[in-house]
Scaffold this motif. Structure first.
Motif, PDB file in Angstrom:
ATOM      1  N   ALA A   1     -20.835   4.296  -6.842  1.00 29.86           N
ATOM      2  CA  ALA A   1     -22.235   3.981  -7.158  1.00 29.86           C
ATOM      3  C   ALA A   1     -22.664   4.389  -8.565  1.00 29.86           C
ATOM      4  O   ALA A   1     -23.306   3.625  -9.270  1.00 29.86           O
ATOM      5  CB  ALA A   1     -23.156   4.611  -6.117  1.00 29.86           C
ATOM      6  N   ARG A   2     -22.292   5.584  -9.003  1.00 22.69           N
ATOM      7  CA  ARG A   2     -22.829   6.093 -10.267  1.00 22.69           C
ATOM      8  C   ARG A   2     -21.861   5.975 -11.431  1.00 22.69           C
ATOM      9  O   ARG A   2     -22.136   6.460 -12.523  1.00 22.69           O
ATOM     10  CB  ARG A   2     -23.237   7.560 -10.093  1.00 22.69           C
ATOM     11  N   ASP A   3     -20.709   5.354 -11.219  1.00 22.40           N
ATOM     12  CA  ASP A   3     -19.638   5.447 -12.211  1.00 22.40           C
ATOM     13  C   ASP A   3     -19.692   4.398 -13.314  1.00 22.40           C
ATOM     14  O   ASP A   3     -18.987   4.520 -14.305  1.00 22.40           O
ATOM     15  CB  ASP A   3     -18.271   5.348 -11.525  1.00 22.40           C
ATOM     16  N   PHE A   4     -20.498   3.352 -13.141  1.00 24.76           N
ATOM     17  CA  PHE A   4     -20.484   2.274 -14.132  1.00 24.76           C
ATOM     18  C   PHE A   4     -21.795   2.252 -14.906  1.00 24.76           C
ATOM     19  O   PHE A   4     -22.809   2.795 -14.468  1.00 24.76           O
ATOM     20  CB  PHE A   4     -20.230   0.938 -13.433  1.00 24.76           C
ATOM     21  N   ARG A   5     -21.769   1.600 -16.087  1.00 26.01           N
ATOM     22  CA  ARG A   5     -22.960   1.542 -16.935  1.00 26.01           C
ATOM     23  C   ARG A   5     -23.569   0.157 -16.974  1.00 26.01           C
ATOM     24  O   ARG A   5     -24.762   0.005 -17.187  1.00 26.01           O
ATOM     25  CB  ARG A   5     -22.604   1.971 -18.369  1.00 26.01           C
TER      26      ARG A   5
END
Lengths: 436, 436
Positions: free
Chosen positions: A201-205
């Motif tokens: 969930a939080r790993d991409f920009r």
């Protein structure tokens, strides 16, 4: 000039006397391994042949494919499992044929292994129902290599989506289609949805992995055909809560590198996982036998192959019927019970001459996981469990079932960790991803 | 006809404003990752580019090669490590060149990534000193794929020895030669000897794995040239107690599929492991620079590349000298300290205009493992440790150094288990073994 260091001494051979009857087991899955364990310590010579050096705990393969577990967490070297039993020998080799007259098994490297009794427990492989051209675009989930391939495809697709500029291509990269609404398909779809929603969930920009599309396709009218209606309905609701898009009654028309076509509709998808078809491995062909539609060998009540009194088939290789004449399903528990039963029966027959008793299956419950803490469990008519309690039971059973203590310790710790954190410990891209 | 499900919404871009200076880091090893962490949370835009999706804890690769740990135990997805820092972006890609005039990095897929400051932390690869034809017969230990390959070769050789009938062939199959007496060679030789002596000891019927020959070859006059004499001598004695046959002052003349030739003597060996040569990766060529003999880029005291004020080299890529003019060794701790130093320095320079301070290395101790509970530790002149206490310290340090808590928990439990039982949890043959 050859180096002059002294050679190692002649090897110790700790097996039985050559005169003891020899039982050869082809396949070290649940059936073969259970049979070998039941025969361990007997006065018989036992030889286990497998083309892998490990026993695979196949029901957890989907967790390797979705980066929750490492291959070594669900596989253990066969010779290590059987190390304490001097009468059991393990051969890493591939069987290519059987000479039932000379009573020997032929290996690919040309060697022959003689037997007095032969157990065929070669398991099953995936089938694409005549569409073998789909295989490169839709790996199945039958081996560690395939699980690693699926893991790489899923993770690589997110990596490429992060860099994709074209919105349509980005959408295609973030679409995963799972074909087959049986336990494998249900578990894969749920697990991939959770991977995207939580672990990534939080790993991409530039992309939001929680918006990935996971589509579960089933040609039949409902999921989990082998389970009671209400459990199947519950499984469907659980998957939908995870965001899985379920398409029932839709047959696959084609699969190619760009996606999948389903009932006339094209779904662009970078990742397609095949969980639809299973067929027995080619043991029947070695015997020149006719099989049922899924390649299984019909067996007598004592698991012997009709017409071949020294040959037995068990596990996914065998077409074995219950008291009502219904074929037993291809489940680990069926294979394991058959292996244990036949191993004990052969030990008694060959050492004491007692006749082979018939095999009788005892249903210990059939489960499917539908998310991080939901499962369905079917114990037979009127006895079923679902939701968190079913998941807990499933988790406990599977930790206990894993073949040795080292694995129990490792798997349970990782499960606990994953459960508490939603994290995935094995998110490695280690085989070259397909270029498309 | 295209399926009509609504597309996922436009992605959220959580990075810095486009006007912020952009720092591009090539390589997510110890140096690159430390720099990225030091720059995390700053007002700069940071982009980390690596051709793998994971950071590899390379000092433990030998434990993957010898079946003690799984790949996922020593690797963690780069984007996961940096997930909490919105100003840091991760790109899975392969750099092919640098345009220092336009200030941009060219990726293999044709894309360009612009930078204001560029950090080259591309690490090192193995070199066969001009004998690239040795490579297929003697895999090195620089990647997960190679570690898995070595594991498969070692385990497959024992499997084939179990079935070999010719005593000479059996001896060849049970011979492992490790080339190179540095820390990698010493750790590999000790770990393979232990694998054979303990983990495999009871698993075979026709061979005795404890009689396997492990030969450690070093062209120089002693092992562990970077360590003090007494520690090197202790390491040699420890390995000999494990049964390792040490050959000093013997250069490799040839390696082929049948074995290795050493100072005029032929040693038939099924497995050869290369731990001898290391050279920097091609970053110097991207800049058109002359390098030292091992391909490293000479840097100024502040780690900038001479003549390229916006480009820095660090870790194994850089030739960096200490106060006495001696080149710093290619160690994880050097790389990590350089990364942290440069990351902080750039943050201050680019946001507050302070000048770049010079890098100064602080030696935290250099270790090599020489068996299951023995190690040597060198902290600089007169301060050293060896034996069990050094092993304990090494183990503690490495558990703590592992990049995140999940890995710490997993690795330490497996180590404890292995320590108590001599067992190996990852003994899988999963890549096709070489046919020879």
């Amino acid at each position: 000039m050859t180096d002059s260091i002294p050679a190692p001494p002649a090897a110790t051979d700790r097996s039985c006397p050559d005169s003891a009857p020899r039982v050869v087991i082809v396949g070290a899955g649940f059936a073969g391994l259970a049979a070998a364990k039941a025969l361990a310590g007997s006065a018989l010579r036992v030889t286990v042949i497998d083309h892998n050096n490990y026993h695979l705990f196949a029901p957890l393969l989907y967790q390797v494919a979705t980066a929750a577990l490492s291959p070594a967490d669900i596989a253990e070297p066969v010779r290590h499992i059987l190390a304490g039993h001097p009468n059991v020998e393990v051969i890493l080799g591939t069987v290519e044929g059987i000479d039932t007259t000379a009573r020997r098994v032929r290996l690919r490297d040309g060697e022959n292994v003689g037997y007095d009794r032969l157990l065929l427990a070669t398991g099953s492989t995936s089938t694409y129902f005549g569409h073998d051209d789909w295989a490169p675009h839709a790996p199945a989930l039958k081996s560690i290599e395939e699980a690693r391939e699926i893991r790489t495809r899923v993770l690589s697709a997110f990596e490429r989506a992060e860099r994709a500029r074209d919105p349509a291509e980005r959408e295609r990269l973030m679409t995963v289609v799972v074909v087959g609404g049986g336990p494998t398909g249900v578990e894969m779809a749920g697990s991939i949805a959770e991977l995207a929603r939580h672990a990534l969930a939080r790993d991409f920009r530039h992309i939001d992995p929680t918006r990935a599309r996971v589509i579960l396709v089933e040609a039949g009218p409902r999921l989990l055909a082998a389970f009671p209606d209400d459990l199947a309905a519950y499984a469907g609701r659980s998957l939908e809560r995870l965001g899985v898009d379920i398409r029932l009654g839709q047959a696959v028309e084609s699969i190619d590198e760009g996606g999948i076509t389903l009932a006339g509709r094209r779904i662009p998808a970078a990742t397609v996982v095949w969980g639809a078809g299973v067929t027995a491995s080619p043991a029947a062909a070695w015997l020149g036998l006719a099989t049922d539609r899924s390649g299984r060998i019909p067996v007598e009540a004592d698991l012997s192959v009709t017409g071949f009194p020294d040959v037995y088939a068990l596990g996914d290789t065998a077409l074995c019927r219950d008291a009502e004449g219904r074929p037993l399903p291809g489940l680990a528990q069926v294979a394991q019970q058959q292996g244990t039963h036949l191993g004990r029966a052969l030990r008694d027959t060959l050492t004491r001459g007692t006749p082979l008793p018939p095999f009788r299956f005892r249903n210990r419950g059939n489960a499917a996981i539908v998310g991080r803490h939901a499962a369905v469990f079917d114990f037979g008519p009127g006895r079923r469990l679902r939701g968190f309690s079913a998941w807990l039971l499933w988790a406990a059973v599977h930790v206990v079932l894993l073949v040795d203590f080292a694995q129990r310790a490792r798997v349970s710790l990782q499960w606990l960790w994953r459960y508490l954190t939603y994290r995935r410990g094995a998110r490695l891209i280690t085989v070259p991803p397909p270029r498309r």
